[in-house]
Design a protein around this motif. Sequence first.
Motif, PDB file in Angstrom:
ATOM      1  N   PHE A  37       0.831  -1.202   0.000  1.00 57.67           N
ATOM      2  CA  PHE A  37       0.000   0.000   0.000  1.00 57.67           C
ATOM      3  C   PHE A  37       0.870   1.258   0.000  1.00 57.67           C
ATOM      4  N   ALA A  38       1.934   1.241   0.776  1.00 55.05           N
ATOM      5  CA  ALA A  38       2.840   2.394   0.820  1.00 55.05           C
ATOM      6  C   ALA A  38       3.467   2.646  -0.546  1.00 55.05           C
ATOM      7  N   ARG A  39       3.847   1.575  -1.237  1.00 57.30           N
ATOM      8  CA  ARG A  39       4.439   1.741  -2.578  1.00 57.30           C
ATOM      9  C   ARG A  39       3.424   2.344  -3.540  1.00 57.30           C
ATOM     10  N   ALA A  40       2.168   1.924  -3.424  1.00 59.45           N
ATOM     11  CA  ALA A  40       1.127   2.448  -4.316  1.00 59.45           C
ATOM     12  C   ALA A  40       0.895   3.935  -4.105  1.00 59.45           C
ATOM     13  N   LEU A  41       1.219   4.440  -2.914  1.00 59.68           N
ATOM     14  CA  LEU A  41       0.990   5.844  -2.581  1.00 59.68           C
ATOM     15  C   LEU A  41       2.121   6.769  -3.027  1.00 59.68           C
ATOM     16  N   THR A  42       3.209   6.220  -3.530  1.00 55.39           N
ATOM     17  CA  THR A  42       4.339   7.045  -3.936  1.00 55.39           C
ATOM     18  C   THR A  42       3.916   8.050  -5.010  1.00 55.39           C
ATOM     19  N   GLY A  43       4.121   9.330  -4.727  1.00 52.63           N
ATOM     20  CA  GLY A  43       3.784  10.375  -5.687  1.00 52.63           C
ATOM     21  C   GLY A  43       2.320  10.746  -5.735  1.00 52.63           C
ATOM     22  N   VAL A  44       1.528  10.216  -4.815  1.00 47.23           N
ATOM     23  CA  VAL A  44       0.084  10.455  -4.797  1.00 47.23           C
ATOM     24  C   VAL A  44      -0.236  11.605  -3.840  1.00 47.23           C
ATOM     25  N   ARG A  45      -1.244  12.417  -4.200  1.00 48.97           N
ATOM     26  CA  ARG A  45      -1.674  13.510  -3.328  1.00 48.97           C
ATOM     27  C   ARG A  45      -3.057  13.271  -2.723  1.00 48.97           C
ATOM     28  N   LYS A  46      -3.898  12.499  -3.432  1.00 47.91           N
ATOM     29  CA  LYS A  46      -5.255  12.242  -2.950  1.00 47.91           C
ATOM     30  C   LYS A  46      -5.555  10.752  -3.083  1.00 47.91           C
ATOM     31  N   VAL A  47      -6.459  10.278  -2.194  1.00 52.58           N
ATOM     32  CA  VAL A  47      -6.806   8.854  -2.175  1.00 52.58           C
ATOM     33  C   VAL A  47      -8.304   8.680  -1.999  1.00 52.58           C
ATOM     34  N   PHE A  48      -8.862   7.737  -2.764  1.00 51.72           N
ATOM     35  CA  PHE A  48     -10.200   7.221  -2.504  1.00 51.72           C
ATOM     36  C   PHE A  48     -10.040   5.776  -2.088  1.00 51.72           C
ATOM     37  N   LEU A  49     -10.702   5.375  -0.998  1.00 51.32           N
ATOM     38  CA  LEU A  49     -10.629   3.976  -0.579  1.00 51.32           C
ATOM     39  C   LEU A  49     -11.904   3.566   0.119  1.00 51.32           C
ATOM     40  N   TYR A  50     -12.154   2.257   0.076  1.00 53.16           N
ATOM     41  CA  TYR A  50     -13.248   1.666   0.827  1.00 53.16           C
ATOM     42  C   TYR A  50     -12.854   1.596   2.301  1.00 53.16           C
ATOM     43  N   ALA A  51     -13.843   1.337   3.166  1.00 49.70           N
ATOM     44  CA  ALA A  51     -13.558   1.223   4.594  1.00 49.70           C
ATOM     45  C   ALA A  51     -12.696  -0.006   4.848  1.00 49.70           C
ATOM     46  N   PRO A  52     -11.535   0.158   5.482  1.00 48.72           N
ATOM     47  CA  PRO A  52     -10.733  -1.015   5.835  1.00 48.72           C
ATOM     48  C   PRO A  52     -11.442  -1.834   6.907  1.00 48.72           C
ATOM     49  N   ALA A  53     -11.085  -3.103   7.004  1.00 51.34           N
ATOM     50  CA  ALA A  53     -11.583  -3.919   8.109  1.00 51.34           C
ATOM     51  C   ALA A  53     -11.063  -3.341   9.420  1.00 51.34           C
ATOM     52  N   PRO A  54     -11.825  -3.449  10.498  1.00 51.27           N
ATOM     53  CA  PRO A  54     -11.385  -2.860  11.769  1.00 51.27           C
ATOM     54  C   PRO A  54      -9.993  -3.300  12.201  1.00 51.27           C
ATOM     55  N   ASP A  55      -9.628  -4.550  11.920  1.00 45.95           N
ATOM     56  CA  ASP A  55      -8.298  -5.008  12.346  1.00 45.95           C
ATOM     57  C   ASP A  55      -7.182  -4.507  11.438  1.00 45.95           C
ATOM     58  N   GLN A  56      -7.548  -3.815  10.343  1.00 46.59           N
ATOM     59  CA  GLN A  56      -6.546  -3.245   9.439  1.00 46.59           C
ATOM     60  C   GLN A  56      -6.443  -1.728   9.564  1.00 46.59           C
ATOM     61  N   VAL A  57      -7.389  -1.122  10.278  1.00 43.53           N
ATOM     62  CA  VAL A  57      -7.503   0.338  10.267  1.00 43.53           C
ATOM     63  C   VAL A  57      -6.232   1.025  10.741  1.00 43.53           C
ATOM     64  N   SER A  58      -5.673   0.580  11.849  1.00 47.20           N
ATOM     65  CA  SER A  58      -4.495   1.259  12.409  1.00 47.20           C
ATOM     66  C   SER A  58      -3.337   1.252  11.427  1.00 47.20           C
ATOM     67  N   ALA A  59      -3.080   0.102  10.810  1.00 47.19           N
ATOM     68  CA  ALA A  59      -1.972   0.004   9.865  1.00 47.19           C
ATOM     69  C   ALA A  59      -2.225   0.849   8.622  1.00 47.19           C
ATOM     70  N   VAL A  60      -3.469   0.842   8.126  1.00 42.93           N
ATOM     71  CA  VAL A  60      -3.807   1.635   6.942  1.00 42.93           C
ATOM     72  C   VAL A  60      -3.640   3.120   7.228  1.00 42.93           C
ATOM     73  N   ILE A  61      -4.145   3.575   8.368  1.00 45.60           N
ATOM     74  CA  ILE A  61      -4.021   4.987   8.723  1.00 45.60           C
ATOM     75  C   ILE A  61      -2.562   5.383   8.886  1.00 45.60           C
ATOM     76  N   SER A  62      -1.760   4.522   9.461  1.00 44.67           N
ATOM     77  CA  SER A  62      -0.337   4.818   9.627  1.00 44.67           C
ATOM     78  C   SER A  62       0.336   5.059   8.282  1.00 44.67           C
ATOM     79  N   VAL A  63       0.025   4.208   7.306  1.00 46.24           N
ATOM     80  CA  VAL A  63       0.604   4.372   5.967  1.00 46.24           C
ATOM     81  C   VAL A  63       0.117   5.671   5.335  1.00 46.24           C
TER      82      VAL A  63
END
Length: 286
Positions: free
Chosen positions: A56-82
């Motif tokens: 996910f971090a690699r996919a964000l390289t050079g990105v300024r805006k993101v659209f995403l679906y709601a992560p699963a609750p057990d993934q939220v912390s890691a997703v937000i950190s990235v």
Amino acid sequence: MTTLVVGARGNVGRSVVDQLLAAGQTVRASVRRTVGDEFPAEVEVVTADLADPDSFARALTGVRKVFLYAPAPDQVSAVISVLEKAKLELVVQLSSGSVLLESAAGNAIAEEHREVEEAFSRADLPWIPIRPLVLATNDLRWDVREPVKLVYPQARTAPIHEHDIAAVSVAALTHAVDPEVAAGMLTGGELLSQAERVALIAEAVGCQPQIQELTEAEARKVFGGGATPGAGSDSRGGDSQPDAILAFIRDAAAGGSPATNAVQTALGRAPLPYRQWVADHRLDFS
């Protein structure tokens, strides 16, 4: 300025991709795996998975805006950190209008979305939730050439076309709408019963509608392995999911599922009618 669309193969995600392109935006589509040339040539396609923070971090390289679906609750912390490390201009996250529905307080699916939203609201992120209440695409589960199994067939909701959800998301991503307006409870413009929607789909494909009414006990068994009607998007309710789905439909049968003017306010036009959604998906039912 590049916008990353996570879940670009989904019904809403793909429409976000197409509408961003139509608005002249640079788009990167994130999918778990590539399948041929499914996106326009001007779309950069990357493989990433929210369950794999490095990808996910690699996919964000050079990105300024993101659209995403709601992560699963057990993934939220890691997703937000990235997302926080990416120093983004804006994150638009597909949530559920059930978090705004008073009668849904305590519903397991609504509370899951609320938990995800609260995590995003605490994060160091410029963030806008998009909150559709009932997705028309949930009706794709119906095979109208066979008896359609329904609990409370007369329960009325206002399903929203995925193109309208995407349009509000794109308006948020392009700063064309006030964030508070974009975060309203999004619905279609007309309240229709489940039975009426089955009839409209059957009419479009040229067959007679047939409905098998279920008891609540029978419905729980069906919902235990089925989709989530009326819960917004991408919900995972675990063992409590059947009861949560049943509660949404029971509430709708009692008149508790509204049709709002949020799409009109956000986009300056009426929501696309359910008949339009059926026409757009006729081949899916054929």
